[in-house]
Design an enzyme around this catalytic site. Structure first.
Site, PDB file in Angstrom:
ATOM      1  N   ARG A 177       0.916  -1.439   0.027  1.00 54.00           N
ATOM      2  CA  ARG A 177      -0.085   0.006   0.006  1.00 54.00           C
ATOM      3  C   ARG A 177       1.009   1.335  -0.131  1.00 54.00           C
ATOM      4  O   ARG A 177       1.880   1.170   0.809  1.00 54.00           O
ATOM      5  CB  ARG A 177      -1.047   0.107   1.100  1.00 54.00           C
ATOM      6  CG  ARG A 177      -2.074  -0.860   1.290  1.00 54.00           C
ATOM      7  CD  ARG A 177      -3.137  -0.485   0.184  1.00 54.00           C
ATOM      8  NE  ARG A 177      -4.307  -1.352   0.382  1.00 54.00           N
ATOM      9  CZ  ARG A 177      -4.501  -2.525  -0.546  1.00 54.00           C
ATOM     10  NH1 ARG A 177      -3.487  -2.550  -1.490  1.00 54.00           N
ATOM     11  NH2 ARG A 177      -5.459  -3.174  -0.634  1.00 54.00           N
ATOM     12  N   GLU A 237      -3.717   7.668  -4.153  1.00 55.81           N
ATOM     13  CA  GLU A 237      -4.019   7.356  -5.542  1.00 55.81           C
ATOM     14  C   GLU A 237      -5.508   7.841  -5.908  1.00 55.81           C
ATOM     15  O   GLU A 237      -6.039   7.753  -5.094  1.00 55.81           O
ATOM     16  CB  GLU A 237      -4.306   5.776  -5.524  1.00 55.81           C
ATOM     17  CG  GLU A 237      -2.931   5.175  -5.232  1.00 55.81           C
ATOM     18  CD  GLU A 237      -2.977   3.394  -5.027  1.00 55.81           C
ATOM     19  OE1 GLU A 237      -4.112   3.119  -5.460  1.00 55.81           O
ATOM     20  OE2 GLU A 237      -1.882   2.825  -4.621  1.00 55.81           O
ATOM     21  N   HIS A 279      -1.353   0.655  -9.791  1.00 50.63           N
ATOM     22  CA  HIS A 279      -2.316  -0.217  -9.016  1.00 50.63           C
ATOM     23  C   HIS A 279      -2.633  -1.305  -9.573  1.00 50.63           C
ATOM     24  O   HIS A 279      -3.894  -1.560  -9.674  1.00 50.63           O
ATOM     25  CB  HIS A 279      -2.986   0.258  -8.066  1.00 50.63           C
ATOM     26  CG  HIS A 279      -3.422  -0.416  -6.726  1.00 50.63           C
ATOM     27  ND1 HIS A 279      -3.949   0.105  -5.565  1.00 50.63           N
ATOM     28  CD2 HIS A 279      -3.425  -1.758  -6.425  1.00 50.63           C
ATOM     29  CE1 HIS A 279      -4.065  -0.902  -4.624  1.00 50.63           C
ATOM     30  NE2 HIS A 279      -3.688  -1.922  -5.098  1.00 50.63           N
TER      31      HIS A 279
HETATM   32  P1  NAP Z   1      -0.909 -11.926   4.613  1.00 48.50           P
HETATM   33  O1  NAP Z   1      -0.853 -13.167   4.217  1.00 48.50           O
HETATM   34  O2  NAP Z   1      -2.009 -11.472   5.771  1.00 48.50           O
HETATM   35  O3  NAP Z   1       0.572 -11.140   4.868  1.00 48.50           O
HETATM   36  C1  NAP Z   1       0.559 -10.340   5.326  1.00 48.50           C
HETATM   37  C2  NAP Z   1       2.375 -10.037   5.890  1.00 48.50           C
HETATM   38  O4  NAP Z   1       2.518  -8.792   6.443  1.00 48.50           O
HETATM   39  C3  NAP Z   1       2.375 -10.850   7.133  1.00 48.50           C
HETATM   40  O5  NAP Z   1       3.906 -11.494   7.004  1.00 48.50           O
HETATM   41  C4  NAP Z   1       2.596 -10.251   8.370  1.00 48.50           C
HETATM   42  O6  NAP Z   1       3.270 -10.700   9.539  1.00 48.50           O
HETATM   43  C5  NAP Z   1       3.221  -8.935   7.556  1.00 48.50           C
HETATM   44  N1  NAP Z   1       2.681  -7.791   8.449  1.00 48.50           N
HETATM   45  C6  NAP Z   1       1.642  -7.454   8.766  1.00 48.50           C
HETATM   46  N2  NAP Z   1       1.577  -6.251   9.516  1.00 48.50           N
HETATM   47  C7  NAP Z   1       3.019  -6.059   9.858  1.00 48.50           C
HETATM   48  C8  NAP Z   1       3.490  -4.874  10.439  1.00 48.50           C
HETATM   49  N3  NAP Z   1       3.094  -3.987  11.186  1.00 48.50           N
HETATM   50  N4  NAP Z   1       5.073  -4.997  10.261  1.00 48.50           N
HETATM   51  C9  NAP Z   1       5.577  -5.774   9.593  1.00 48.50           C
HETATM   52  N5  NAP Z   1       4.939  -7.004   9.065  1.00 48.50           N
HETATM   53  C10 NAP Z   1       3.783  -7.021   9.193  1.00 48.50           C
HETATM   54  O7  NAP Z   1      -1.456 -11.060   3.218  1.00 48.50           O
HETATM   55  P2  NAP Z   1      -1.176 -11.100   1.701  1.00 48.50           P
HETATM   56  O8  NAP Z   1      -2.379 -11.935   1.326  1.00 48.50           O
HETATM   57  O9  NAP Z   1       0.146 -11.711   1.737  1.00 48.50           O
HETATM   58  O10 NAP Z   1      -1.233  -9.773   1.389  1.00 48.50           O
HETATM   59  C11 NAP Z   1      -0.541  -8.824   1.887  1.00 48.50           C
HETATM   60  C12 NAP Z   1      -0.951  -7.241   1.310  1.00 48.50           C
HETATM   61  O11 NAP Z   1      -0.618  -7.133   0.072  1.00 48.50           O
HETATM   62  C13 NAP Z   1      -2.461  -6.983   1.450  1.00 48.50           C
HETATM   63  O12 NAP Z   1      -2.693  -6.731   2.740  1.00 48.50           O
HETATM   64  C14 NAP Z   1      -2.379  -5.899   0.539  1.00 48.50           C
HETATM   65  O13 NAP Z   1      -1.950  -4.578   1.350  1.00 48.50           O
HETATM   66  C15 NAP Z   1      -1.062  -6.093  -0.568  1.00 48.50           C
HETATM   67  N6  NAP Z   1      -1.516  -6.287  -1.786  1.00 48.50           N
HETATM   68  C16 NAP Z   1      -1.581  -5.248  -2.790  1.00 48.50           C
HETATM   69  C17 NAP Z   1      -1.909  -5.608  -4.098  1.00 48.50           C
HETATM   70  C18 NAP Z   1      -1.679  -4.593  -5.174  1.00 48.50           C
HETATM   71  O14 NAP Z   1      -2.509  -4.685  -6.075  1.00 48.50           O
HETATM   72  N7  NAP Z   1      -0.705  -4.116  -5.261  1.00 48.50           N
HETATM   73  C19 NAP Z   1      -2.513  -6.841  -4.230  1.00 48.50           C
HETATM   74  C20 NAP Z   1      -2.833  -7.894  -3.421  1.00 48.50           C
HETATM   75  C21 NAP Z   1      -2.356  -7.258  -1.802  1.00 48.50           C
HETATM   76  P3  NAP Z   1       3.003 -10.414  10.954  1.00 48.50           P
HETATM   77  O15 NAP Z   1       1.495 -10.592  11.139  1.00 48.50           O
HETATM   78  O16 NAP Z   1       3.910 -11.346  11.696  1.00 48.50           O
HETATM   79  O17 NAP Z   1       3.677  -9.022  10.992  1.00 48.50           O
HETATM   80  C1  8YV Z   2      -6.977  -4.545  -6.001  1.00 50.83           C
HETATM   81  C2  8YV Z   2      -5.300  -4.810  -4.013  1.00 50.83           C
HETATM   82  O1  8YV Z   2      -6.109  -3.883  -6.975  1.00 50.83           O
HETATM   83  O2  8YV Z   2      -6.104  -7.084  -3.295  1.00 50.83           O
HETATM   84  C3  8YV Z   2      -5.614  -5.997  -2.723  1.00 50.83           C
HETATM   85  O3  8YV Z   2      -5.254  -5.982  -1.863  1.00 50.83           O
HETATM   86  O4  8YV Z   2      -4.756  -3.976  -3.630  1.00 50.83           O
HETATM   87  C4  8YV Z   2      -5.644  -5.293  -5.278  1.00 50.83           C
HETATM   88  O5  8YV Z   2      -5.744  -6.645  -5.537  1.00 50.83           O
HETATM   89  C5  8YV Z   2      -7.424  -3.420  -5.171  1.00 50.83           C
HETATM   90  O6  8YV Z   2      -8.333  -4.042  -4.148  1.00 50.83           O
HETATM   91  C6  8YV Z   2      -8.045  -2.316  -6.038  1.00 50.83           C
HETATM   92  O7  8YV Z   2      -9.440  -2.542  -5.857  1.00 50.83           O
END
Ligand code: NAP
Ligand code: 8YV
Length: 327
Positions: free
Chosen positions: A239, A268, A286
């Protein structure tokens, strides 16, 4: 807007961008009320608001306490995306509302994007594409890239579902990986750093893939970037809020770090002009999960969580803050 007199009908608010899989995904007993954004929502009649029992949040629109409070009969908020920092999950937990998200179905797609963005940034693919189109190749070869994955060590910031999928790709590419998170990730053999600065000192590349929200606000700040050093590359697919954007711009300008690849931004879809004019950044709007295949799977999970809930079954993917009991 559809009226709903029948007892067995379920009124659902569809809040956010219109999606064919969601709009066309419900059986006839669901009555859908579609509103794209907050201003649009201003037109919603109060008698309809009073009937809403489920909310589908179909994009990154804010479902804060004030918004949720308008729908006192809400039982479930089915949110699109794995990240749910735009949903007030504390309010939901306090009002017996279940929140669901869309994990897993996007994991591999987002990991692909992270790797692609890393390679494009380090090996300067976008600059090279512009060079070719401008006709420069006919007179001179493109300069060798100062960056390479061959001499890099990656520090993952976040080692959850997506972090582990990225790490698997880096393992296959023979790139050493370590990670920072609050707790060691179960079943992960890579070295864990409880302290982010200590990890940044030991690596030259950071990939951020944590949730947004208060606990990660500006986690990657000026001190972390300084520790990363002049060969440093930052990839952010988490994010925008996770990185101090002003500090990042300063670090890219004065050579504190070398380059950045960013899929997400603090405000954004606004992206600072200071980033847009830089040659050492790759900027994506994004799109980490944004293929037709993956977005359809995410949309379907939004629908399925609501369908399961209103069939009296447990939702498929509730978030940890709003666990479901007794179904
Ligand atoms: P997840 O399985 O819940 O993994 C989150 C990771 O972040 C865990 O390793 C967690 O470990 C760590 N974390 C959480 N809070 C933290 C903190 N304060 N300091 C350091 N580490 C921390 O989630 P995921 O499915 O991998 O997805 C992760 C994130 O990716 C989403 O929440 C979203 O923000 C982002 N994302 C972005 C896109 C995009 O389009 N760019 C798409 C999908 C996801 P601990 O709890 O042990 O700290
Ligand atoms: C989407 C994301 O692009 O899953 C997330 O956390 O950031 C993305 O997959 C986002 O939710 C936009 O709607």
């Amino acid at each position: 807007m559809a009226a709903n007199a029948a007892q067995d009908k379920v009124d659902v608010l569809i809040y956010g961008p219109s999606k064919p899989v969601i709009d066309g995904g419900f059986p006839a007993n669901f009555v859908l009320h579609k509103f794209e954004n907050q201003r649009d929502l201003g037109r919603l009649a109060s008698d309809v608001a009073a009937r809403i029992r489920g909310i589908a949040v179909t994009g990154l629109v804010q479902a804060d306490a004030a918004m949720l409070a308008r729908f006192p009969k809400t039982e479930i908020v089915s949110s699109f995306g794995v990240g749910y920092d735009h949903i007030d999950s504390k309010y939901a937990a306090g009002h017996n509302i279940v929140v669901t998200n869309t994990p897993d179905v996007l994991t591999e797609e987002v990991a692909d994007t992270a790797l692609g963005l890393l390679i494009a940034t380090v090996r300067e693919f976008i600059k090279a594409d512009r060079y070719l189109r401008a006709g420069h190749w006919t007179t001179q070869s493109f300069p060798l890239s100062p960056g390479s994955l061959r001499d890099r060590k990656v520090g993952m910031v976040g080692m959850g579902r997506i972090g582990q999928a990225i790490a698997r790709r880096l393992d296959a590419s023979l790139v050493p990986v370590v990670y920072h998170s609050r707790n060691p990730a179960e079943g992960v053999s890579h070295k864990h750093y409880p302290n982010l600065i200590e990890m940044a000192k030991d690596v030259d590349t950071l990939i951020a893939i944590t949730p947004g929200g208060p606990s990660t606000l500006k986690l990657i700040n000026a001190d972390v970037l300084k520790a990363l050093g002049p060969r440093g590359v930052l990839i952010n697919v988490a994010r925008g809020s996770v990185v101090d954007e002003e500090a990042l711009i300063a670090a890219l300008k004065d050579g504190t770090i070398m380059a950045a690849g960013l899929d997400v931004f603090a405000n954004e879809p606004q992206v600072p002009d200071a980033l847009k004019v830089m040659q050492n950044v790759v900027l994506l709007p994004h799109i980490a999960s944004a293929s037709v295949t993956t977005r359809n799977a995410m949309d379907q999970l939004v629908v399925d969580n609501l369908k399961e809930w209103f069939a009296g079954k447990p939702p498929i993917t509730p978030i940890p803050e709003t666990p479901v009991k007794g179904r």
